[in-house]
Write a protein that holds these residues in place. Structure first.
Motif, PDB file in Angstrom:
ATOM      1  N   ASN A 188     -11.364  -1.646 -14.628  1.00  0.00           N
ATOM      2  CA  ASN A 188     -12.329  -0.628 -14.603  1.00  0.00           C
ATOM      3  C   ASN A 188     -13.735  -1.386 -14.256  1.00  0.00           C
ATOM      4  O   ASN A 188     -14.671  -0.987 -13.794  1.00  0.00           O
ATOM      5  CB  ASN A 188     -12.517   0.009 -15.847  1.00  0.00           C
ATOM      6  CG  ASN A 188     -11.471   0.936 -16.152  1.00  0.00           C
ATOM      7  OD1 ASN A 188     -11.022   1.618 -15.356  1.00  0.00           O
ATOM      8  ND2 ASN A 188     -10.909   1.287 -17.506  1.00  0.00           N
ATOM      9  N   GLU A 189     -14.021  -2.499 -14.821  1.00  0.00           N
ATOM     10  CA  GLU A 189     -15.395  -2.846 -14.942  1.00  0.00           C
ATOM     11  C   GLU A 189     -15.629  -4.027 -13.580  1.00  0.00           C
ATOM     12  O   GLU A 189     -16.663  -4.300 -13.069  1.00  0.00           O
ATOM     13  CB  GLU A 189     -15.772  -3.907 -15.833  1.00  0.00           C
ATOM     14  CG  GLU A 189     -15.642  -3.300 -17.329  1.00  0.00           C
ATOM     15  CD  GLU A 189     -16.959  -2.255 -17.040  1.00  0.00           C
ATOM     16  OE1 GLU A 189     -18.157  -2.568 -16.837  1.00  0.00           O
ATOM     17  OE2 GLU A 189     -16.927  -1.295 -17.657  1.00  0.00           O
ATOM     18  N   VAL A 190     -14.559  -4.386 -12.780  1.00  0.00           N
ATOM     19  CA  VAL A 190     -14.391  -5.533 -11.845  1.00  0.00           C
ATOM     20  C   VAL A 190     -13.948  -4.816 -10.696  1.00  0.00           C
ATOM     21  O   VAL A 190     -14.658  -4.304  -9.607  1.00  0.00           O
ATOM     22  CB  VAL A 190     -13.882  -6.734 -12.108  1.00  0.00           C
ATOM     23  CG1 VAL A 190     -13.869  -7.550 -10.788  1.00  0.00           C
ATOM     24  CG2 VAL A 190     -14.766  -7.364 -13.339  1.00  0.00           C
ATOM     25  N   PHE A 191     -12.592  -4.480 -10.708  1.00  0.00           N
ATOM     26  CA  PHE A 191     -11.845  -3.958  -9.586  1.00  0.00           C
ATOM     27  C   PHE A 191     -12.157  -2.818  -8.770  1.00  0.00           C
ATOM     28  O   PHE A 191     -12.736  -2.724  -7.704  1.00  0.00           O
ATOM     29  CB  PHE A 191     -10.432  -4.019  -9.848  1.00  0.00           C
ATOM     30  CG  PHE A 191      -9.379  -3.761  -8.750  1.00  0.00           C
ATOM     31  CD1 PHE A 191      -8.929  -4.665  -7.892  1.00  0.00           C
ATOM     32  CD2 PHE A 191      -9.184  -2.491  -8.320  1.00  0.00           C
ATOM     33  CE1 PHE A 191      -8.178  -4.416  -6.800  1.00  0.00           C
ATOM     34  CE2 PHE A 191      -8.276  -2.096  -7.310  1.00  0.00           C
ATOM     35  CZ  PHE A 191      -7.653  -3.204  -6.541  1.00  0.00           C
ATOM     36  N   LEU A 192     -12.424  -2.012  -9.743  1.00  0.00           N
ATOM     37  CA  LEU A 192     -12.844  -0.642  -9.239  1.00  0.00           C
ATOM     38  C   LEU A 192     -14.368  -0.472  -8.701  1.00  0.00           C
ATOM     39  O   LEU A 192     -14.857   0.258  -7.762  1.00  0.00           O
ATOM     40  CB  LEU A 192     -12.464   0.695 -10.013  1.00  0.00           C
ATOM     41  CG  LEU A 192     -11.078   0.916 -10.467  1.00  0.00           C
ATOM     42  CD1 LEU A 192     -10.948   2.054 -11.584  1.00  0.00           C
ATOM     43  CD2 LEU A 192     -10.557   1.329  -9.073  1.00  0.00           C
ATOM     44  N   LYS A 193     -15.361  -1.226  -9.496  1.00  0.00           N
ATOM     45  CA  LYS A 193     -16.551  -1.421  -8.783  1.00  0.00           C
ATOM     46  C   LYS A 193     -16.626  -2.070  -7.608  1.00  0.00           C
ATOM     47  O   LYS A 193     -17.655  -1.731  -6.823  1.00  0.00           O
ATOM     48  CB  LYS A 193     -17.365  -2.067  -9.974  1.00  0.00           C
ATOM     49  CG  LYS A 193     -17.742  -1.339 -11.167  1.00  0.00           C
ATOM     50  CD  LYS A 193     -18.687  -1.997 -12.180  1.00  0.00           C
ATOM     51  CE  LYS A 193     -18.757  -0.982 -13.554  1.00  0.00           C
ATOM     52  NZ  LYS A 193     -19.648  -1.761 -14.320  1.00  0.00           N
ATOM     53  N   ILE A 194     -16.048  -2.826  -7.277  1.00  0.00           N
ATOM     54  CA  ILE A 194     -15.995  -3.278  -5.979  1.00  0.00           C
ATOM     55  C   ILE A 194     -15.560  -2.707  -5.055  1.00  0.00           C
ATOM     56  O   ILE A 194     -16.134  -2.462  -3.680  1.00  0.00           O
ATOM     57  CB  ILE A 194     -15.325  -4.861  -6.141  1.00  0.00           C
ATOM     58  CG1 ILE A 194     -15.901  -5.867  -6.979  1.00  0.00           C
ATOM     59  CG2 ILE A 194     -15.079  -5.465  -4.492  1.00  0.00           C
ATOM     60  CD1 ILE A 194     -15.059  -7.323  -7.261  1.00  0.00           C
ATOM     61  N   LYS A 195     -14.326  -2.079  -5.352  1.00  0.00           N
ATOM     62  CA  LYS A 195     -13.627  -1.226  -4.236  1.00  0.00           C
ATOM     63  C   LYS A 195     -14.665  -0.054  -3.979  1.00  0.00           C
ATOM     64  O   LYS A 195     -14.500   0.694  -2.755  1.00  0.00           O
ATOM     65  CB  LYS A 195     -12.411  -0.571  -5.056  1.00  0.00           C
ATOM     66  CG  LYS A 195     -11.353   0.315  -4.267  1.00  0.00           C
ATOM     67  CD  LYS A 195     -10.331   0.903  -4.905  1.00  0.00           C
ATOM     68  CE  LYS A 195      -9.339   1.548  -3.871  1.00  0.00           C
ATOM     69  NZ  LYS A 195      -8.042   1.780  -4.618  1.00  0.00           N
ATOM     70  N   ASN A 196     -15.232   0.473  -4.887  1.00  0.00           N
ATOM     71  CA  ASN A 196     -16.413   1.647  -4.860  1.00  0.00           C
ATOM     72  C   ASN A 196     -17.658   1.407  -4.069  1.00  0.00           C
ATOM     73  O   ASN A 196     -18.322   2.113  -4.040  1.00  0.00           O
ATOM     74  CB  ASN A 196     -16.456   2.513  -6.123  1.00  0.00           C
ATOM     75  CG  ASN A 196     -14.897   3.100  -6.364  1.00  0.00           C
ATOM     76  OD1 ASN A 196     -14.085   3.360  -5.463  1.00  0.00           O
ATOM     77  ND2 ASN A 196     -14.768   3.365  -7.786  1.00  0.00           N
ATOM     78  N   LYS A 197     -17.816   0.162  -3.991  1.00  0.00           N
ATOM     79  CA  LYS A 197     -19.267  -0.339  -3.471  1.00  0.00           C
ATOM     80  C   LYS A 197     -19.559   0.213  -2.069  1.00  0.00           C
ATOM     81  O   LYS A 197     -18.760   0.326  -1.084  1.00  0.00           O
ATOM     82  CB  LYS A 197     -19.052  -2.068  -3.501  1.00  0.00           C
ATOM     83  CG  LYS A 197     -20.284  -2.682  -3.160  1.00  0.00           C
ATOM     84  CD  LYS A 197     -20.326  -4.180  -3.779  1.00  0.00           C
ATOM     85  CE  LYS A 197     -19.389  -5.126  -3.050  1.00  0.00           C
ATOM     86  NZ  LYS A 197     -19.922  -6.394  -3.037  1.00  0.00           N
TER      87      LYS A 197
END
Length: 157
Positions: free
Chosen positions: A148-157
């Motif tokens: 939630n804090e790393v993977f999805l934030k990078i993916k949704n960047k």
């Protein structure tokens, strides 16, 4: 902040994940080549060109597998198999490789992510990534926080 368990990739794991990445990106090419080769098997009268295409279609995937197998077993890839550990913050990742090497990568430097069934990949460039086998997280909560804090934030960047 989370800290992963210390881990090492085996050559078998590394080979498996690079082949799965290759197939995820180019499965259609290998399927097309094999389909044409299979279709040519059932043709009655084949000329030299068709035989050549058929042989190429069956051997090309094997040559690619052999190429990646040689890459994985190369002596120059020792760093992939060193023991490592990651400390993951919301703004950076600190990776410790072996006993002496440490690197810090800011989150804004990651350009894309990829998730396989047992692995998370965070790409810094087209050909360089940090890998997080799902088995290295201390708990399911740590894995969920990472996702939630790393993977999805990078993916949704």
């Amino acid at each position: 902040m989370i800290k992963t368990k210390k881990f090492q990739l085996t050559k078998k794991e590394y080979f498996s994940f690079i082949i799965r990445i290759l197939l995820k990106k180019q499965w259609w090419l290998y399927a097309f080549i094999l389909l044409i080769s299979i279709a040519l098997i059932f043709k009655d009268k084949k000329d030299y060109t068709e035989n050549s295409i058929m042989v190429f279609g069956f051997f090309y995937p094997l040559v690619i597998l052999f190429h990646y197998w040689r890459f994985v077993n190369s002596k120059e890839n020792r760093a992939f198999f060193a023991e490592m550990q990651h400390e993951v913050f919301t703004d950076k990742i600190i990776s410790t490789i072996g006993e002496t090497s440490e690197s810090t990568i800011a989150m804004q430097n990651f350009i894309k992510v990829l998730e396989l069934k047992d692995l998370y990949l965070l790409y810094v460039s087209k050909s360089q990534c940090l890998y997080f086998p799902k088995r290295v997280f201390e708990s399911k909560e740590d894995e969920n926080w990472f996702k939630n804090e790393v993977f999805l934030k990078i993916k949704n960047k």
